[in-house]
Design an enzyme around this catalytic site. Structure first.
Site, PDB file in Angstrom:
ATOM      1  CB  SER A  15     -13.748 -48.826  -0.921  1.00 27.17           C
ATOM      2  OG  SER A  15     -12.421 -48.169  -0.399  1.00 27.17           O
ATOM      3  CG  ASP A  58      -6.593 -55.446  -3.423  1.00 23.31           C
ATOM      4  OD1 ASP A  58      -7.704 -55.189  -2.962  1.00 23.31           O
ATOM      5  OD2 ASP A  58      -5.483 -55.006  -3.262  1.00 23.31           O
TER       6      ASP A  58
HETATM    7  C1  BG6 Z   1      -8.763 -50.212   2.119  1.00 25.45           C
HETATM    8  C2  BG6 Z   1      -7.190 -50.614   2.053  1.00 25.45           C
HETATM    9  O1  BG6 Z   1      -9.196 -49.969   0.668  1.00 25.45           O
HETATM   10  O2  BG6 Z   1      -9.031 -49.201   2.882  1.00 25.45           O
HETATM   11  C3  BG6 Z   1      -6.769 -50.336   3.410  1.00 25.45           C
HETATM   12  O3  BG6 Z   1      -7.131 -51.764   1.467  1.00 25.45           O
HETATM   13  C4  BG6 Z   1      -7.143 -49.281   4.279  1.00 25.45           C
HETATM   14  O4  BG6 Z   1      -5.310 -50.823   3.367  1.00 25.45           O
HETATM   15  C5  BG6 Z   1      -8.437 -49.032   4.175  1.00 25.45           C
HETATM   16  O5  BG6 Z   1      -6.511 -49.296   5.538  1.00 25.45           O
HETATM   17  C6  BG6 Z   1      -8.997 -47.623   4.649  1.00 25.45           C
HETATM   18  O6  BG6 Z   1      -8.485 -46.609   4.093  1.00 25.45           O
HETATM   19  P1  BG6 Z   1      -8.554 -45.163   4.500  1.00 25.45           P
HETATM   20  O7  BG6 Z   1      -8.350 -44.449   3.223  1.00 25.45           O
HETATM   21  O8  BG6 Z   1      -9.658 -44.606   4.892  1.00 25.45           O
HETATM   22  O9  BG6 Z   1      -7.426 -45.083   5.624  1.00 25.45           O
HETATM   23 MG    MG Z   2      -8.290 -53.328  -1.759  1.00 28.27          MG
END
Ligand code: BG6
Ligand code: MG
Length: 214
Positions: A113, A169
């Site tokens: 992620s 996704d």
């Molecule tokens: C991704 C999301 O998983 O994480 C994005 O799809 C998001 O929309 C990115 O900007 C970073 O997330 P975070 O929680 O570090 O701001």
């Molecule tokens: Mg995603």
């Protein structure tokens, strides 16, 4: 042969995409820009800072690095407020059963992620133990569509990309998986996730027959 599965978090394991959207929309309102769901597709899978830059480009606004980090922090504070109120009903239907089916077939399971809030979300929803390996936004330097996050996950699983399936996704995430030479299954709409091997609406009722042609 598929030996490992790598899951994106937001929009694949948990229903957080709507909270990212709400927080960005709230921020955009502060500079009178109407941020739409269509614009939001461009942000899915993309890092926090890059997401802000995309919104500023769309709104035609130029800011200094300091101003940008203040806004990114503001958005994140709102986002964290939303996610701290989440409960287990916001785990996407069927995903935990699907992970357990994969484990039952001796596959290894990773999270891949872009989010720096990944561990917070997984901990709150008691999902930490679902994953053998967690690679999140704190461990990588290049954002999707760069394949770094998935390559790191595969390497920590001790597997080759061709033996792993990525679930994504986001258009940027599907592209990242492709660039890394992974198999990739899109979660969502086939019109948006054109580059995936195939696209399913969600995990409910799905089993490892998904991998039969890989
Ligand atoms: C991704 C999301 O998983 O994480 C994005 O799809 C998001 O929309 C990115 O900007 C970073 O997330 P975070 O929680 O570090 O701001
Ligand atoms: Mg995603």
């Amino acid at each position: 042969m598929i030996k490992g599965v790598i899951f994106d978090l937001d929009g694949v394991v948990v229903d957080t995409a709507k909270y990212h959207f709400l927080a960005w929309k709230r921020l955009a309102e502060e500079f009178n820009y109407e941020f739409t769901e269509k614009n939001n597709e461009l942000l899915k899978g993309v890092s926090r800072v890059r997401s802000l830059e995309i919104i500023l480009e769309l709104a035609g606004i130029n800011l200094t690095e300091n101003e940008k980090s203040e806004l990114a922090e503001k958005k994140n504070n709102w986002y964290v407020e939303y996610i701290l109120k989440m409960d287990e009903s916001e785990i996407l239907p069927g995903v935990v059963d699907f992970i357990n089916l994969c484990k039952g077939e001796n596959m290894k399971v990773a999270l891949g992620s872009a989010s720096k809030n990944a561990e917070l979300i997984l901990k709150n929803l008691k999902l930490l133990l679902c994953f053998d390996v967690i690679v999140d936004g704190n461990k990588i330097s290049a954002a999707k569509p760069d394949p770094e996050v998935f390559l790191k996950a595969a390497s920590e699983l001790n597997l080759k990309p061709e033996n792993c399936v990525v679930f994504e996704d986001a258009e940027a995430g599907v592209e990242a998986a492709r660039r890394g030479k992974f198999h990739v299954i899109g979660i969502g709409s086939p019109e948006i996730l054109k580059a995936a091997d195939y696209v399913i609406p969600g995990f409910k009722g799905r089993g490892i027959e998904l991998f039969s042609e890989m």
